[in-house]
Design a protein around this motif. Structure first.
Motif, short mmCIF file in Angstrom:
data_model
loop_
_atom_site.label_atom_id
_atom_site.label_comp_id
_atom_site.label_asym_id
_atom_site.label_seq_id
_atom_site.Cartn_x
_atom_site.Cartn_y
_atom_site.Cartn_z
N ILE A 104 0.84 -1.20 0.00
CA ILE A 104 0.00 0.00 0.00
C ILE A 104 0.88 1.25 0.00
N LEU A 105 1.92 1.25 0.85
CA LEU A 105 2.77 2.44 0.94
C LEU A 105 3.61 2.64 -0.32
N SER A 106 4.09 1.55 -0.92
CA SER A 106 4.87 1.73 -2.16
C SER A 106 3.96 2.19 -3.30
N ALA A 107 2.71 1.70 -3.31
CA ALA A 107 1.77 2.14 -4.35
C ALA A 107 1.42 3.62 -4.19
N CYS A 108 1.28 4.07 -2.94
CA CYS A 108 0.93 5.48 -2.76
C CYS A 108 2.14 6.38 -3.01
N LEU A 125 -8.33 4.32 0.39
CA LEU A 125 -9.73 4.24 -0.04
C LEU A 125 -9.88 3.26 -1.20
N ASP A 126 -8.94 3.30 -2.15
CA ASP A 126 -8.98 2.35 -3.27
C ASP A 126 -8.81 0.91 -2.79
N ALA A 127 -7.87 0.70 -1.88
CA ALA A 127 -7.64 -0.66 -1.38
C ALA A 127 -8.84 -1.17 -0.59
N SER A 128 -9.54 -0.28 0.10
CA SER A 128 -10.72 -0.73 0.85
C SER A 128 -11.86 -1.11 -0.09
N LYS A 129 -11.84 -0.57 -1.32
CA LYS A 129 -12.84 -0.92 -2.33
C LYS A 129 -12.36 -2.03 -3.27
#
Length: 156
Positions: A104-108, A125-129
């Motif tokens: 998640i952190l590398s993607a952001c 928010l994207d990962a939660s969806k």
């Protein structure tokens, strides 16, 4: 890997505001060059922004995002003879959570945007969806493990 003794597992204390170990894990991964107070400031601003945009409990959204990015299986390279096989194996829950947070952190960080708070907010928010680059990476790993299922008999 050590030959003599297995190192003692260090357990993380929960973060001061939300009393959550998961948040402290995320902050420790977010931190660069020992600047923990800056990492806390970035993450708490992110949580506040998530709460404002979704009008839900931001902790639940963060937990859902990490859960959606957490892999269940991974592939590990194993050399047999002259060739290398990608052997699928199950991921321990703690390692899976750490991998999900890291992805998640590398993607952001790779995302385009103005500041880290908005990039991290959008990625969570994207990962939660079940969208975003971190979840895509998880699906890619799962596909690789499924494709190499034939080598599962030669466990590492």
């Amino acid at each position: 890997m050590p030959r003599r003794r297995i190192p003692k597992k260090r357990y993380l204390s929960p973060d001061p505001v939300y009393d959550s170990r998961l948040i402290h894990m995320i902050v420790n991964q977010l931190m660069k060059k020992g600047k923990k107070s800056l990492a806390f400031r970035i993450f708490y601003s992110t949580i506040q922004q998530i709460g404002e945009t979704t009008e839900q409990d931001p902790l639940i959204i963060v937990e859902q995002a990490v859960r959606n990015a957490t892999p269940l299986v991974e592939v590990k390279a194993k050399r047999v003879g002259g060739s290398t096989y990608q052997v699928p194996r199950a991921v321990a829950p703690e390692r899976g959570t750490a991998l999900g947070i890291r992805w998640i952190l590398s993607a952001c960080r790779n995302r385009s945007g103005r500041n880290m708070v908005t990039k991290l907010t959008n990625e969570l928010l994207d990962a939660s969806k079940k969208m975003g680059n971190a979840v895509r990476k998880r699906e890619e790993i799962h596909r690789m493990a499924e494709a190499n299922k034939a080598f599962a008999k030669s466990r590492v």
